[in-house]
Scaffold this active site. Structure first.
Site, PDB file in Angstrom:
ATOM      1  CB  SER A 257      46.376  36.084  38.671  1.00  0.00           C
ATOM      2  OG  SER A 257      45.613  35.675  39.778  1.00  0.00           O
TER       3      SER A 257
ATOM      4  CE1 TYR B  10      46.492  30.887  37.184  1.00  0.00           C
ATOM      5  CE2 TYR B  10      45.737  32.076  39.124  1.00  0.00           C
ATOM      6  CZ  TYR B  10      45.830  31.962  37.739  1.00  0.00           C
ATOM      7  OH  TYR B  10      45.268  32.921  36.935  1.00  0.00           O
TER       8      TYR B  10
ATOM      9  CE  LYS C  28      48.006  33.552  35.140  1.00  0.00           C
ATOM     10  NZ  LYS C  28      47.858  33.819  33.687  1.00  0.00           N
TER      11      LYS C  28
END
Length: 346
Positions: free
Chosen positions: A138, A162, A166
């Protein structure tokens, strides 16, 4: 290296379902495993329905419900395929939680699901000599810089859990590669996937509360919401709203096929590649384009900035254009049209 079977973890989610359909239509056999936590088995039915309409020779698709943190389940799946003389030879790893907002309020959940699922997957892949992996990474791993496109070597400093998860997975994959140096790994760093398949059957339809821009717009258009909340109109951008690099989900699906083919043709390596259009669009530009293309009204209001957001996140996609047999083809207008076409078919 000719791939016998591709395993798609989380393959019934938004990006996974479109990519799996594309893989099948390009002759790959695909085994999907999905826990259905934020997806639906109906997507599997839709994939098979679209495939049946295509009369050309296609790959086959299979589905198993399950959580890839379950090591016994994963081992059984790999063993079954060996017994069938159809071993899993590559994995596209979509599975994981992906809400920036939820990750801020429940970071432990994100570290548990995203990290432990990957660690378990790698253990089983290594045990059964499956060394080809495309990872759904991402753009949230980058430190945001206003008016600067992001290169693969741009500073990496996520501003939400988040993104941290990643980046941690990319670090694990890097360590894993250098411990073996027999692996073929590509981290595809997605920017903002939107749109839907042109059949109108597959699209973005979160089973939980929608918080990405296009699903929320869709909810406003279908009267499920009264207003679109735009988080801040005082960002240092062209119109005060956040700028993002929106990419059509089918362009993103094509990038996965290009990534697999790149890994097939080249020596073992690990590489990270941005997947975006290279063009930024503001939230207001998207709203106005969606409204114009589909002849609908989208009432909106401005609210306070959202924690974890950044003003400008746009890809420099030159490495993808150079290395992969791929280029993004879909316009913002097509993204808006296909998204609306999907909700009309629900």
């Amino acid at each position: 290296m000719i791939l016998s079977l591709v395993l798609a973890t989380g393959g019934l989610g938004f990006i996974g379902s479109h990519t799996c359909l594309n893989l099948i239509q390009n002759g790959f056999d695909v085994l999907i495993i999905d826990s259905l936590v934020n997806s639906s088995e109906e997507n599997f039915n839709k994939i098979t329905k679209i495939v049946k309409k295509n009369k050309t020779k296609l790959g086959k698709v299979f589905f198993r419900k399950g959580d890839i943190r379950d090591q016994e389940l994963m081992e059984n799946i790999f063993v079954e395929q060996v017994i069938k003389k159809k071993p899993i030879e590559a994995v596209i790893h979509f599975a994981g939680l992906k809400s920036v907002e939820e990750s801020i309020y429940n970071p432990i959940k994100y570290w548990d699901v995203n990290i432990n699922s990957t660690l378990n997957l790698l253990k089983v892949m290594d045990k059964y000599d499956c060394n080809c992996l495309v990872f759904s990474s991402s753009a949230t791993i980058y430190a945001p810089y206003y008016e600067k496109k992001l290169f693969e070597n741009s500073p990496q400093k996520p501003i939400n859990p988040y993104g941290n998860s990643k980046l941690a997975i990319e670090t694990i994959l890097n360590d894993f590669f250098f411990s073996k140096e027999k692996w073929r790994i590509i981290n595809l760093r997605y920017f903002n996937p939107v749109g839907a398949h042109n059949s109108g059957l597959l699209g973005e339809n979160p089973t939980k509360n929608a918080n990405n821009l296009f699903p929320v717009i869709n909810n406003v258009v279908t009267k499920k919401l009264d207003l679109l909340s735009i988080y801040g109109n005082d960002w240092p951008t062209i119109d005060g709203t956040c700028v993002r690099d929106f990419i059509h989900v089918m362009d993103l699906a094509n990038a996965h096929i290009a990534a697999l083919k790149f890994l097939q043709k080249n020596k073992p390596q690990i590489i990270s590649i941005n997947i975006g259009t290279g063009v930024g669009k503001s939230v207001l530009e998207v709203v106005n384009t969606y409204s114009k293309v589909n002849n609908v009204e989208i009432p909106y209001h401005f609210v306070s900035r959202r924690k974890g957001d950044a003003s400008f996140i746009v890809a420099d996609n030159s490495l993808a254009l150079k290395l992969l047999d791929w280029t993004p083809k879909k316009s913002l207008e097509e993204m808006c049209f296909d998204s609306f076409n999907f909700i009309k078919n629900q």
